[in-house]
Design a protein around this motif. Structure first.
Motif, PDB file in Angstrom:
ATOM      1  N   ASN A  51      11.133   3.254   2.588  1.00  0.00           N
ATOM      2  CA  ASN A  51       9.835   3.755   3.052  1.00  0.00           C
ATOM      3  C   ASN A  51       8.979   2.753   3.815  1.00  0.00           C
ATOM      4  O   ASN A  51       8.269   3.134   4.755  1.00  0.00           O
ATOM      5  CB  ASN A  51       9.033   4.299   1.859  1.00  0.00           C
ATOM      6  CG  ASN A  51       9.592   5.594   1.340  1.00  0.00           C
ATOM      7  OD1 ASN A  51       9.279   6.674   1.842  1.00  0.00           O
ATOM      8  ND2 ASN A  51      10.432   5.510   0.311  1.00  0.00           N
ATOM      9  N   LEU A  52       9.012   1.472   3.447  1.00  0.00           N
ATOM     10  CA  LEU A  52       8.129   0.503   4.106  1.00  0.00           C
ATOM     11  C   LEU A  52       8.365   0.393   5.611  1.00  0.00           C
ATOM     12  O   LEU A  52       7.408   0.157   6.359  1.00  0.00           O
ATOM     13  CB  LEU A  52       8.255  -0.875   3.452  1.00  0.00           C
ATOM     14  CG  LEU A  52       7.723  -1.001   2.019  1.00  0.00           C
ATOM     15  CD1 LEU A  52       7.667  -2.469   1.609  1.00  0.00           C
ATOM     16  CD2 LEU A  52       6.370  -0.352   1.842  1.00  0.00           C
ATOM     17  N   PRO A  96      -4.060  -3.236  -7.276  1.00  0.00           N
ATOM     18  CA  PRO A  96      -3.801  -4.360  -6.359  1.00  0.00           C
ATOM     19  C   PRO A  96      -4.377  -5.652  -6.934  1.00  0.00           C
ATOM     20  O   PRO A  96      -5.466  -5.665  -7.510  1.00  0.00           O
ATOM     21  CB  PRO A  96      -4.545  -3.947  -5.081  1.00  0.00           C
ATOM     22  CG  PRO A  96      -4.643  -2.458  -5.155  1.00  0.00           C
ATOM     23  CD  PRO A  96      -4.776  -2.130  -6.615  1.00  0.00           C
ATOM     24  N   SER A  97      -3.634  -6.732  -6.776  1.00  0.00           N
ATOM     25  CA  SER A  97      -4.067  -8.020  -7.317  1.00  0.00           C
ATOM     26  C   SER A  97      -3.933  -9.078  -6.231  1.00  0.00           C
ATOM     27  O   SER A  97      -2.920  -9.775  -6.135  1.00  0.00           O
ATOM     28  CB  SER A  97      -3.218  -8.395  -8.533  1.00  0.00           C
ATOM     29  OG  SER A  97      -3.562  -9.681  -9.015  1.00  0.00           O
ATOM     30  N   ARG A  98      -4.951  -9.197  -5.396  1.00  0.00           N
ATOM     31  CA  ARG A  98      -4.923 -10.194  -4.325  1.00  0.00           C
ATOM     32  C   ARG A  98      -6.103 -11.158  -4.491  1.00  0.00           C
ATOM     33  O   ARG A  98      -6.901 -11.380  -3.576  1.00  0.00           O
ATOM     34  CB  ARG A  98      -4.954  -9.522  -2.955  1.00  0.00           C
ATOM     35  CG  ARG A  98      -3.755  -8.625  -2.711  1.00  0.00           C
ATOM     36  CD  ARG A  98      -3.547  -8.304  -1.262  1.00  0.00           C
ATOM     37  NE  ARG A  98      -3.010  -9.413  -0.501  1.00  0.00           N
ATOM     38  CZ  ARG A  98      -1.719  -9.746  -0.463  1.00  0.00           C
ATOM     39  NH1 ARG A  98      -0.841  -9.063  -1.172  1.00  0.00           N
ATOM     40  NH2 ARG A  98      -1.315 -10.757   0.263  1.00  0.00           N
ATOM     41  N   LYS A 133       0.391   1.498  -1.029  1.00  0.00           N
ATOM     42  CA  LYS A 133       1.578   2.283  -0.711  1.00  0.00           C
ATOM     43  C   LYS A 133       2.622   2.161  -1.817  1.00  0.00           C
ATOM     44  O   LYS A 133       3.306   3.132  -2.150  1.00  0.00           O
ATOM     45  CB  LYS A 133       2.182   1.834   0.621  1.00  0.00           C
ATOM     46  CG  LYS A 133       1.280   2.075   1.821  1.00  0.00           C
ATOM     47  CD  LYS A 133       0.842   3.523   1.889  1.00  0.00           C
ATOM     48  CE  LYS A 133      -0.546   3.640   2.480  1.00  0.00           C
ATOM     49  NZ  LYS A 133      -1.159   4.957   2.242  1.00  0.00           N
ATOM     50  N   THR A 134       2.747   0.973  -2.394  1.00  0.00           N
ATOM     51  CA  THR A 134       3.699   0.767  -3.486  1.00  0.00           C
ATOM     52  C   THR A 134       3.315   1.591  -4.708  1.00  0.00           C
ATOM     53  O   THR A 134       4.162   2.253  -5.324  1.00  0.00           O
ATOM     54  CB  THR A 134       3.756  -0.724  -3.860  1.00  0.00           C
ATOM     55  OG1 THR A 134       4.092  -1.496  -2.700  1.00  0.00           O
ATOM     56  CG2 THR A 134       4.790  -0.973  -4.947  1.00  0.00           C
ATOM     57  N   ILE A 135       2.040   1.580  -5.058  1.00  0.00           N
ATOM     58  CA  ILE A 135       1.557   2.366  -6.203  1.00  0.00           C
ATOM     59  C   ILE A 135       1.791   3.849  -5.958  1.00  0.00           C
ATOM     60  O   ILE A 135       2.221   4.591  -6.861  1.00  0.00           O
ATOM     61  CB  ILE A 135       0.066   2.068  -6.468  1.00  0.00           C
ATOM     62  CG1 ILE A 135      -0.107   0.620  -6.924  1.00  0.00           C
ATOM     63  CG2 ILE A 135      -0.493   3.023  -7.517  1.00  0.00           C
ATOM     64  CD1 ILE A 135      -1.541   0.123  -6.923  1.00  0.00           C
ATOM     65  N   ASP A 136       1.550   4.312  -4.725  1.00  0.00           N
ATOM     66  CA  ASP A 136       1.819   5.712  -4.382  1.00  0.00           C
ATOM     67  C   ASP A 136       3.291   6.048  -4.582  1.00  0.00           C
ATOM     68  O   ASP A 136       3.630   7.114  -5.116  1.00  0.00           O
ATOM     69  CB  ASP A 136       1.430   5.995  -2.927  1.00  0.00           C
ATOM     70  CG  ASP A 136      -0.076   6.060  -2.719  1.00  0.00           C
ATOM     71  OD1 ASP A 136      -0.800   6.125  -3.738  1.00  0.00           O
ATOM     72  OD2 ASP A 136      -0.517   6.033  -1.559  1.00  0.00           O
TER      73      ASP A 136
END
Length: 399
Positions: free
Chosen positions: A255-256, A387-389, A214-217
């Motif tokens: 938005n979150l 994403p980096s998890r 969602k952040t990347i979007d």
């Protein structure tokens, strides 16, 4: 032959009756034990009620603290001493919400650990609430025969606290002496279910990267945050990383909160500010892209619960490539020969981003249970627009 078959049939029927009778007997015996009411002498009733109320007060206070701090009453020193391991939600008050995931480390407190935290809290705070039975000092002498032993159980629909606390009660008039030992209070809070949903959200985030995506979007669709583009111009395009950070903070803060968990309770007709379209949640972009499906049976398990996501302008780390001293620039390209007058600027930037998110699970009040809120936090991590998890380990919680 027929006679033998008849005898066998009769034997099977008798066997079934005996088994059924045994099952019913043990069932009703169990019901009778569970519904058994402890009978105490009338003189002891005020003291028992007094201790029960202290259990209620101390236990509910502990559960509230656990809910506000992500499963902790006393934060372990390894978290307390590491500013990267917790979120300061109220900077002035110094309130710390420990991360359940940060820097590749999974740190979800186990149910057994939380149980022990609540048990220790009740054990430590009970004596100050009881206050040496001061309200009864004029009528009774109350002696502790042994130190209290606390047993906390997180049940499916409530939390039970049993207290083994032998007390010798002597009337100061010398006409009465008795021993009171067992106390119990049941708190109508569905902690087990709330914790189960919170833990499931954390597990799915580590698999789905839902917040990262969602952040990347958000920053990819925003025209004020450069990602990849080309423009026919002779003027260089320049951006400041500090302005990009501020814009992204605003996007996250706005938005979150519209993220919803599928199956949990939410209002599809709630108002959504949207000057260019419909203003009802179910008719917006959020309905199609911000509903998170974490469990196929969520509507059966968590229909009475609400889940909220929040980012409140907390510290956000961002690094852009390529950039220099916090400045991002486009690359100029000039035409050759007959197209020498033509200018073009192209750019492609990747970002590393880290920021905290707070998740709140609300169990709504019913005729059988009280309302309860449980907060936890985790870090959202993006590396080179991905994403980096990466899981680097799991924190050990000693009970």
């Amino acid at each position: 032959m027929n006679n033998q078959k008849s005898q066998a049939a009769i034997f099977l029927v008798i066997t079934a009756i005996v088994i059924l009778s045994g099952v019913l007997y043990f069932f009703y015996q169990r019901q009778a034990v569970e519904q058994e009411v402890e009978i105490i002498q009338p003189e002891l009733a005020p003291i028992k009620l007094y201790v029960d109320n202290c259990i209620k007060s101390v236990a509910e206070d502990g559960l509230e603290t656990i809910g506000l701090s992500g499963g902790y009453i006393d934060i372990p020193q390894n978290i307390e001493n590491n500013p990267q391991a917790y979120l300061t939600t109220f900077p002035g008050a110094g309130f710390k919400l420990a991360y359940w995931w940060h820097d590749g480390l999974e740190a979800v407190p186990s149910e057994a650990f939380i149980n022990q935290q609540l048990t220790n809290h009740i054990q430590a705070e009970l004596s100050s609430c009881i206050n040496n039975f001061e309200p009864f000092s004029g009528k009774f002498e109350v002696n502790e025969l042994k130190q209290p032993i606390v047993d906390v159980q997180f049940n499916e629909n409530d939390v039970s606290v049993a207290l083994k606390y032998p007390l010798e009660i002597i009337s100061k008039q010398g006409d009465f002496r008795a021993v009171l030992e067992n106390f119990k209070y049941t708190i109508p809070i569905r902690f087990k279910k709330v914790y189960e949903l919170a833990k499931l959200i954390m597990e799915r985030e580590n698999k789905d990267y839902f917040l990262e995506k969602k952040t990347i979007d958000l920053y990819s669709m925003d025209t004020e945050i450069p990602t990849t583009d080309v423009e026919a111009t002779c003027n260089a395009k320049v951006w400041q990383l500090s302005s990009i950070r501020d814009k992204l903070k605003t996007l996250l803060r706005v938005n979150l909160p519209y993220i919803r968990v599928k199956g949990a309770s939410y209002n599809p007709n709630s108002y959504v500010p949207n000057p260019k379209g419909r203003s009802i949640y179910s008719q917006t972009y959020f309905q199609q892209h911000y509903i998170w499906d974490i469990d196929k049976d969520a509507d059966k398990k968590y229909s009475n619960m609400k889940v909220a996501f929040a980012y409140d302008s907390w510290p956000l780390n961002i690094y852009a490539r390529p950039s220099q001293n916090g400045i991002l620039r486009s690359n100029s390209q000039k035409g050759t020969d007959m197209l020498s007058f033509f200018c073009m600027h192209i750019w492609h930037f990747t970002y590393d981003i880290n920021y905290p998110v707070q998740v709140s699970v609300f169990d709504q009040e019913t005729d059988k249970s009280k309302a309860y809120r449980f907060n936890f936090a985790f870090e959202v991590a993006i590396d080179h627009n991905q994403p980096s998890r990466v899981n680097k380990g799991t924190a050990l919680f000693e009970t």
